[in-house]
Scaffold this motif. Structure first.
Motif, mmCIF file in Angstrom:
data_model
loop_
_atom_site.group_PDB
_atom_site.id
_atom_site.type_symbol
_atom_site.label_atom_id
_atom_site.label_comp_id
_atom_site.label_asym_id
_atom_site.label_seq_id
_atom_site.Cartn_x
_atom_site.Cartn_y
_atom_site.Cartn_z
ATOM 1 N N VAL A 45 16.080 -43.194 -38.878
ATOM 2 C CA VAL A 45 15.417 -43.781 -37.525
ATOM 3 C C VAL A 45 14.858 -45.179 -37.864
ATOM 4 N N VAL B 63 13.311 -47.731 -35.766
ATOM 5 C CA VAL B 63 12.482 -47.865 -34.598
ATOM 6 C C VAL B 63 12.438 -49.115 -34.217
ATOM 7 N N LEU C 119 19.376 -43.189 -35.898
ATOM 8 C CA LEU C 119 18.925 -42.791 -34.716
ATOM 9 C C LEU C 119 18.299 -44.598 -34.031
ATOM 10 N N LEU D 154 15.259 -45.771 -31.928
ATOM 11 C CA LEU D 154 13.960 -45.393 -30.447
ATOM 12 C C LEU D 154 14.375 -46.659 -29.988
ATOM 13 N N GLU D 155 13.729 -46.584 -29.333
ATOM 14 C CA GLU D 155 13.365 -48.229 -28.628
ATOM 15 C C GLU D 155 12.422 -47.622 -27.016
ATOM 16 N N LYS D 156 11.004 -48.474 -27.170
ATOM 17 C CA LYS D 156 10.331 -47.690 -25.607
ATOM 18 C C LYS D 156 10.515 -48.152 -24.125
ATOM 19 N N SER E 85 18.359 -43.954 -28.312
ATOM 20 C CA SER E 85 17.189 -43.226 -27.422
ATOM 21 C C SER E 85 16.434 -44.315 -26.461
ATOM 22 N N SER E 86 16.043 -44.547 -25.116
ATOM 23 C CA SER E 86 15.650 -45.821 -25.114
ATOM 24 C C SER E 86 14.642 -45.132 -24.019
ATOM 25 N N ALA F 218 11.681 -44.216 -25.641
ATOM 26 C CA ALA F 218 11.310 -43.678 -26.462
ATOM 27 C C ALA F 218 10.305 -44.400 -27.298
ATOM 28 N N VAL G 86 7.403 -44.767 -30.451
ATOM 29 C CA VAL G 86 6.946 -44.635 -31.562
ATOM 30 C C VAL G 86 5.387 -44.652 -31.256
ATOM 31 N N THR H 224 7.360 -39.195 -31.261
ATOM 32 C CA THR H 224 7.372 -40.138 -29.818
ATOM 33 C C THR H 224 6.073 -38.997 -28.901
ATOM 34 N N ARG I 93 8.751 -35.979 -28.831
ATOM 35 C CA ARG I 93 9.246 -35.438 -29.649
ATOM 36 C C ARG I 93 8.981 -35.808 -31.181
#
Ligand SMILES: Cc1cc2nc3c(=O)[nH]c(=O)nc-3n(C[C@H](O)[C@H](O)[C@H](O)COP(=O)(O)OP(=O)(O)OC[C@H]3O[C@@H](n4cnc5c(N)ncnc54)[C@H](O)[C@@H]3O)c2cc1C
Length: 405
Positions: free
Chosen positions: A7, A9, A31, A33-35, A200-201, A203, A205, A219, A222
């Motif tokens: 993952v 971040v 994956l 993860l983009e905020k 996944s935008s 999202a 963390v 997140t 999730r």
């Protein structure tokens, strides 16, 4: 609970190039993860209308960014790179526009350069020490100090000299200076389209925990489990996220200072602006570090300018006044306007050692750190760091697989 091998971040250029590099061979499920709702981070293009966009963050990439170009070439091709027209920067000293040469004292340069070249070393020196010795102190203050502050969007005299202008091989098949056909954010979007990893935008963390031999990443909606964790956020966010899983790294990372930049972009009808065509302006004791123009990508009707203001100097009205003064326009001439808060690390010489220590601390761990705070701020530096971390990751994975077999 969703499980991934890796993952990552942060979906800025560091996170995305790490994902693309780590995805070679399709051995890992990955994956990102983009905020935010968009990828790119500091590659932030404001698409004003079809065919006209303005950069709110980074604006230029170079063909010395080899690791970045290799990722693009292998995954997307280089056809969407767009060459930037060659235009110069000018200094703005009060109301006076000046060329760099007009600010250079030749006598002082000739007096200092031979001894400076013989004695000065970038290693362990600040920009002020190194370039001050080469060009002379007065030249440094008049010419280079404002230019470095403009390049790095922060007061840069204490910045490590070894982190700026490293000589690197160029990829000759790419233009020397370029952007992407839809602005630099498009370059990040092209990498994110890669089918060998997920993005996944929206999202953000919020927490990371170490659980047995893996990491638990939370997140808003999730919780995920992964064997390997990569943090590709700004340094202070990385420090915050690592507090539980790796407190000793978090403590060190939290001492790295950050710089805030208040950026304001405006779009103006081309015929209203008094300034000649230029790449940008370098502020001399001004409220802004730089003004970046989009003139290197000319448009028949519109011009765009992004003012990168020093933090907390001017309120919104003050910024608007200064923008109008510099461009020689009235507020009514501004067709559109957009503001963003940019942030960058603000390392000084002593932080080079700190980051080497952090590197040493993560060497045998399953956590990977990348970003613009290891060897330099540029997009190319980020891609270089991500490539190195991806190689470490693939090597670690191979060793673990061998051990299990
Ligand atoms: C004004 C400005 C001009 C610049 N100009 C140039 C230039 O012309 N050329 C050049 O080479 N470089 C330039 N740079 C530098 C370069 O753009 C950046 O250093 C580089 O893009 C940083 O990439 P990054 O991926 O490391 O970090 P970022 O771009 O900051 O990306 C980090 C990502 O992490 C995400 N994130 C943060 N917190 C979380 C969380 N909790 N959960 C999930 N995601 C999170 C963020 O939303 C962001 O997308 C410029 C920078 C600025 C600010």
């Amino acid at each position: 609970m969703d499980q991934y091998d890796l993952v990552i971040v942060g979906g800025g250029i560091s996170g995305l190039t790490l994902a693309a590099r780590a995805a070679y061979g399709n051995r890992l499920s990955i994956l990102v993860l983009e905020k935010e709702q968009r990828v790119g981070g500091c590659l932030h293009t404001w698409r004003v209308e079809p065919g006209f966009w303005v950069e709110l963050g980074a604006h230029t990439a170079y063909n010395s960014y080899k690791n970045l170009l290799q990722v693009l070439q292998e995954r997307h091709g280089l056809d969407d790179l767009v060459e930037r027209r060659k235009l110069g920067y000018r200094y703005l000293d009060g109301k006076r526009l000046q060329s760099p040469l007009a600010r250079l004292g030749w006598f002082e340069l000739l007096l200092n350069l031979p001894v400076g070249l013989a004695r000065s070393r970038k290693q362990g020196a600040s920009l002020a020490d190194y370039y001050g010795a080469l060009f002379g102190r007065r030249n440094y203050a008049r010419l280079l100090s404002p230019a470095f502050a403009a390049v790095l969007s922060q007061p840069a005299d204490g910045f490590p000299a070894q982190w700026l202008f490293r000589r690197k091989p160029r990829m000759k098949s790419a233009p020397r200076k370029y952007t992407w056909v839809s602005g630099l954010q498009g370059l990040a979007e092209a990498i994110a389209e890669d089918a060998s990893f997920e993005v996944s935008s929206g999202a953000a963390v919020t927490a990371v925990r170490r659980v047995a031999n893996s990491y638990e990443v939370t997140t808003d909606g999730r919780t995920l489990r992964c064997r390997y964790l990569a943090i590709a956020t700004p340094a202070d966010v990385a420090a915050h996220l690592l507090v539980q899983a790796h407190p000793e790294i978090a403590t060190r990372l939290s001492t790295l200072p950050m710089a805030d930049i208040e950026s304001v972009a405006v779009v103006v009808p081309a015929e209203r602006v008094r300034l000649p065509a230029l790449a940008g302006l370098i502020g001399v004791n001004d409220a802004f570090y730089s003004v970046v123009s989009r003139d290197p990508l000319p448009h028949p009707k519109l011009r765009g300018f992004t003012f990168h203001f020093r933090p907390r100097r001017l309120d919104a009205e003050g910024k608007l006044d200064r923008i109008c003064e510099v461009l020689g326009i009235g507020p009514e001439d501004i067709v559109e306007r957009r503001e963003v808060a940019n942030r960058l690390p603000a390392p000084e010489v002593q932080h080079v050692e700190l980051l080497a220590e952090i590197d040493e601390m993560i060497r045998d761990k399953t956590v990977f750190l990348t970003g613009n705070y290891f060897h330099g701020l540029s997009i190319g530096d980020c891609a270089d760091r991500s490539t190195r971390e991806a190689l470490r990751l693939l090597k670690t994975h191979k060793q673990k697989e061998k051990h299990h077999a």
